[in-house]
Design a protein around this motif. Structure first.
Motif, short mmCIF file in Angstrom:
data_model
loop_
_atom_site.label_atom_id
_atom_site.label_comp_id
_atom_site.label_asym_id
_atom_site.label_seq_id
_atom_site.Cartn_x
_atom_site.Cartn_y
_atom_site.Cartn_z
N PHE A 298 -13.14 3.86 -6.19
CA PHE A 298 -12.02 3.03 -5.75
C PHE A 298 -11.20 2.51 -6.93
CE2 PHE A 298 -15.28 2.18 -2.31
CZ PHE A 298 -14.68 3.06 -1.40
N TYR B 212 -7.37 2.06 -6.33
CA TYR B 212 -7.15 0.98 -5.36
C TYR B 212 -7.31 -0.37 -6.05
CZ TYR B 212 -8.43 -2.50 -1.90
OH TYR B 212 -8.52 -3.66 -1.17
N ASN B 213 -8.39 -0.53 -6.81
CA ASN B 213 -8.63 -1.81 -7.48
C ASN B 213 -7.59 -2.12 -8.54
OD1 ASN B 213 -10.89 -2.02 -5.91
ND2 ASN B 213 -12.28 -2.52 -7.57
N PRO C 51 0.80 -1.23 0.00
CA PRO C 51 0.00 0.00 0.00
C PRO C 51 0.83 1.27 0.00
CG PRO C 51 0.03 -0.98 2.18
CD PRO C 51 0.68 -1.96 1.26
N ASN D 180 3.89 0.71 -3.57
CA ASN D 180 3.31 0.44 -4.89
C ASN D 180 4.15 -0.55 -5.69
OD1 ASN D 180 1.27 0.75 -6.73
ND2 ASN D 180 2.27 2.43 -7.80
N TYR E 44 -2.90 1.89 -5.20
CA TYR E 44 -3.09 2.52 -3.90
C TYR E 44 -1.73 2.74 -3.24
CZ TYR E 44 -4.50 3.21 0.93
OH TYR E 44 -4.66 3.72 2.19
N HIS E 45 -1.44 3.94 -2.85
CA HIS E 45 -0.16 4.24 -2.23
C HIS E 45 -0.24 5.54 -1.48
CE1 HIS E 45 0.69 7.38 -5.24
NE2 HIS E 45 0.10 6.56 -6.08
N THR E 46 0.72 5.78 -0.59
CA THR E 46 0.79 7.05 0.11
C THR E 46 1.65 8.02 -0.69
OG1 THR E 46 2.68 6.25 1.38
CG2 THR E 46 0.50 6.00 2.36
N HIS F 217 -9.82 4.22 -0.39
CA HIS F 217 -9.70 2.81 -0.03
C HIS F 217 -11.03 2.34 0.55
CE1 HIS F 217 -8.45 -0.84 2.02
NE2 HIS F 217 -7.23 -0.74 1.53
N GLU G 240 -7.58 11.11 2.45
CA GLU G 240 -8.30 10.36 3.48
C GLU G 240 -8.60 11.24 4.69
OE1 GLU G 240 -6.64 6.67 4.69
OE2 GLU G 240 -6.69 5.78 2.68
N CYS H 147 -2.51 10.23 1.98
CA CYS H 147 -2.98 9.36 0.91
C CYS H 147 -4.19 10.00 0.24
CB CYS H 147 -3.35 7.99 1.46
SG CYS H 147 -3.93 6.85 0.17
N ARG I 165 -11.77 0.49 2.95
CA ARG I 165 -11.88 0.43 4.41
C ARG I 165 -12.45 1.71 5.00
NH1 ARG I 165 -7.66 3.56 5.67
NH2 ARG I 165 -5.77 3.41 4.45
#
Length: 553
Positions: free
Chosen positions: A375, A378-379, A6, A9, A383-385, A396, A350, A392, A398
């Motif tokens: 998303f 992410y899919n 995450p 990457n 997804y990365h910071t 995501h 986020e 970020c 979550r």
């Protein structure tokens, strides 16, 4: 077996990935142990699903479509919404072609080959679903119901994506729209593509919208719990300045829609609620001919969602709207998000999304309408910071376990911020920015904080601000002086992105003990003796713990 880390990457072994995944699952289970309030509406854009952007635009299968609905299952999402389009349709309609259909080459593709290819992919996917005995709307509503969610069907009342012939792709134009330019506003001054917007002063336009809604409810009423009329896509219904005088016409249209919804609900065997998505103030809605007070007084609507256009309104005036409507507000009030912030169209992070939701819920919103909260990245495994690994900007799934409840948002890292003042379609952001402070003068701004900081106080309070020129400012929060500048935080939290010529980004620690729940007054003094300073951005970050355990900013 490999997966995507995450942060970095990069492809990593599943064993290593599990070391990150299992603590996350534990955190989610802990959240679920609290009373899971299902106060989120999750809106899926029909074109995003039909193009299958979540699966890298692969040929869409019913299994993939089901998997995308399943993302919201067992989260705080209580209502799954699917957009039914506007003048483009995701099903076989008598009012327009299937999205992307060129009628076997009978319609010219035009010079915009990239757009045509996108539309063609969407059309091919719609046909593929038809061969499986379903369509985009029926499939998603069916799956959502099986997953225990309430279902919502939405219609964009004046979508302007394809109301400009300069895009040079006739496949994108609705034939009725193209054949009736006399029914367009012809007013380009209100925003992107506004000259091609339908002018609702014409009864033909209003009648057509009611007819489309009747068709959709007749077709999908058995699967629909709520039908939402989306006036924010796009917030343009008349020529500039002419909306208020047509408020009675728009109210009559809402009466007709209400009647259609009730009749079709009776045929479906269950009541169907009617919702609207509008602007967050009585006055702004009335300027567009939308008399929301009258609608409430006549019991024409069952749910009211408020938001703005494209750029999220971080300081949503929920408290003020509730006070203005008073006893007329007898239905749930939801705050609507969007996808970007600032004039530079930066994705909402986020931490910002947590701040928006906590702000709205603490001001009395009954829930949050997640609009355009995709998303996709992410899919796709992206997804990365950001650099510094604190921030970020990629949504995501979550987050669906956090955003609908003050309880699950408490103690999580978040950012409260103000709009930079960009206007679109006549909407006025609730902000003092941009703010000009003269030499040796002071100014004040207010930031609403929803956190119960007397119970859980952040370990660190950071103010990020951006100016249009180098600045020397003195700052106080609720009368307590700022502690010290922390220049390295600008890069650690990646707050220096998209700086324009001459702009400066600053970070300063504020005394966490000065923070209070509710309105917080930030006093700003320009210490320069000769030059004024213009403040473009203000962000207040509440850090409760590390990004890994308390959420990315």
């Amino acid at each position: 077996m490999t997966s995507i880390h995450p942060k970095k990457n990069k492809l990593i072994p599943m064993k290593t990935f599990a070391k990150w995944l299992f603590p996350l699952c534990g955190a989610l289970l802990a959240m679920g142990a609290q009373a899971q309030r299902r106060t989120l509406i999750f809106d899926n854009d029909g074109s995003e699903l039909l193009l299958n952007t979540y699966w890298n635009e692969q040929p869409l299968t019913l299994w993939q479509l089901d998997s995308l609905v399943d993302i919201q299952r067992d989260t705080q999402v209580g209502t799954y919404a699917i957009c039914a389009g506007s003048d483009f349709f995701y099903y076989r309609s008598q009012y327009g072609r299937l999205y992307g259909d060129d009628l076997d080459g009978q319609i010219a593709h035009g010079g915009n080959e990239a757009l045509y290819r996108t539309l063609k992919k969407s059309y091919d996917n719609a046909v593929r679903l038809e061969k499986e005995g379903t369509d985009l709307i029926r499939a998603t509503l069916t799956r959502a119901r099986k997953s225990g969610m309430q279902t919502m069907l939405t219609l964009r009342m004046n979508d302007l994506h394809f109301t400009d012939t300069a895009i040079d792709c006739p496949v994108a134009y609705n034939e009725w729209w193209a054949a009736h330019p006399e029914l367009h506003t012809g007013d380009p001054s209100q925003g992107w593509h506004s000259a091609g917007a339908y002018d609702f002063a014409h009864k033909e336009v209003r009648d057509r919208k009611v007819a489309v809604i009747k068709e959709q409810i007749a077709r999908y009423g058995a699967l629909t719990d709520v039908y939402l009329v989306d006036f924010m896509r796009f917030f343009c219904y008349f020529r500039r300045g002419e909306g208020a005088k047509h408020a009675d016409d728009m109210t009559q249209m809402m009466r007709e829609i209400r009647q259609v919804i009730q009749l079709e609900g009776q045929k479906a065997g269950h009541p169907i609620k009617l919702a609207v998505r509008v602007a967050p103030s009585i006055g702004e809605n009335m300027e567009k001919g939308l008399d929301i007070r009258q609608w409430l007084q006549e019991n024409l609507i069952d749910l009211l969602s408020v938001g703005i256009h494209i750029r999220i309104e971080p300081n949503m005036p929920i408290r003020q709207l509730k006070a203005d409507l008073g006893n007329d507000l007898h239905v749930p009030l939801y705050a609507s998000t969007d996808m970007v912030t600032y004039q530079e169209n930066e994705p909402v992070s986020e931490g910002m999304m947590r701040g928006f939701c906590m702000h709205a819920l603490a001001q009395g919103a009954d829930g949050v309408y997640l609009f355009n909260y995709f998303f996709n990245d992410y899919n796709r495994g992206r997804y990365h910071t950001e650099p510094g690994e604190q921030t970020c900007r990629v949504p995501h799934p979550r987050m669906l376990h956090e955003l609908g409840s003050r309880e699950t948002l408490e103690g999580r890292n978040k950012i409260y911020w103000l709009s930079d003042g960009k206007r679109e379609y006549g909407l006025r952001p609730n902000t003092p920015l941009p703010l000009c402070v003269q030499p040796q003068q002071q100014a004040e701004v207010s930031l609403f904080v929803g956190d119960r900081v007397d119970s859980i106080r952040p370990k660190e309070l950071i103010l990020f601000y951006r100016t249009r020129q180098p600045a020397s400012l003195r700052l106080w929060l609720n009368g307590k002086k700022a502690m010290k500048m922390v220049p390295d935080y600008v890069s650690i939290y990646n707050k220096g992105v998209k700086l324009q010529n001459g702009e400066q980004q600053y970070a300063v620690r504020l005394p966490a003990k000065a923070l209070k729940q509710g309105d917080n007054v930030l006093r700003i003094e320009n210490a320069d003796t000769a030059s004024e300073v213009t403040i473009k951005r203000i962000e207040l970050a509440l850090k409760y713990g590390s990004a890994d355990t308390h959420g990315y900013f």
